[in-house]
Design a protein around this motif. Structure first.
Motif, short mmCIF file in Angstrom:
data_model
loop_
_atom_site.label_atom_id
_atom_site.label_comp_id
_atom_site.label_asym_id
_atom_site.label_seq_id
_atom_site.Cartn_x
_atom_site.Cartn_y
_atom_site.Cartn_z
N GLN A 39 0.90 -1.28 0.20
CA GLN A 39 0.08 -0.05 -0.16
C GLN A 39 0.74 1.08 -0.11
O GLN A 39 0.24 2.42 -0.12
CB GLN A 39 -0.86 0.03 1.25
CG GLN A 39 -1.88 -1.08 1.33
CD GLN A 39 -2.39 -1.46 0.06
OE1 GLN A 39 -3.31 -0.28 -0.51
NE2 GLN A 39 -2.72 -2.69 -0.41
N LEU A 40 2.11 1.08 0.20
CA LEU A 40 3.12 2.14 0.18
C LEU A 40 3.23 2.84 -1.12
O LEU A 40 3.04 2.23 -2.06
CB LEU A 40 4.49 1.93 0.57
CG LEU A 40 4.61 1.27 2.12
CD1 LEU A 40 6.18 0.92 2.25
CD2 LEU A 40 4.37 2.55 3.09
N ALA A 41 3.40 4.23 -1.21
CA ALA A 41 3.54 4.65 -2.56
C ALA A 41 4.84 4.08 -3.31
O ALA A 41 5.80 3.81 -2.73
CB ALA A 41 3.88 6.24 -2.23
N THR A 46 9.77 1.34 -3.49
CA THR A 46 11.04 1.05 -4.40
C THR A 46 12.58 1.29 -3.44
O THR A 46 13.29 0.65 -3.51
CB THR A 46 11.36 1.95 -5.72
OG1 THR A 46 9.98 1.55 -6.22
CG2 THR A 46 12.26 1.81 -6.51
N LEU A 47 12.33 2.37 -2.82
CA LEU A 47 13.31 2.75 -1.85
C LEU A 47 13.73 1.65 -0.63
O LEU A 47 14.63 1.25 -0.37
CB LEU A 47 12.86 4.12 -1.03
CG LEU A 47 14.15 4.28 0.04
CD1 LEU A 47 15.23 5.03 -0.51
CD2 LEU A 47 13.51 5.51 0.82
#
Length: 81
Positions: A39-41, A46-47
């Protein structure tokens, strides 16, 4: 004469990297799903993925796969002797 970096060594190197990256990335993406991190942006996801996977690749997985393939090659060559 130079092969332009496309010789058998490069092909083996690519194969080792793929054998290391594919299962690690698949596992990481599955874990993201299990823990709701998907659910993270996208930039944050990616980070996190690269922060975990790049060191794991460089220090653990690629050397491990390389050593395993070397051992398998030695076993194969000693069996042929």
């Amino acid at each position: 004469m130079s092969t332009g970096g496309h010789g058998p060594h490069r092909l083996r190197q690519m194969f080792v990297m793929w054998l290391s990256i594919y299962p690690a990335l698949t596992l990481a993406l599955w874990l993201f799903e299990q823990f709701g991190l998907s659910q993270l942006a996208l930039p944050l996801r990616t980070l996190v993925l690269t922060a975990v996977l790049v060191p794991a690749m460089v220090y653990v997985l690629i050397p491990g796969v390389t050593n395993a393939l070397k051992r398998a090659r030695r076993v194969k060559s000693s069996a042929q002797s």
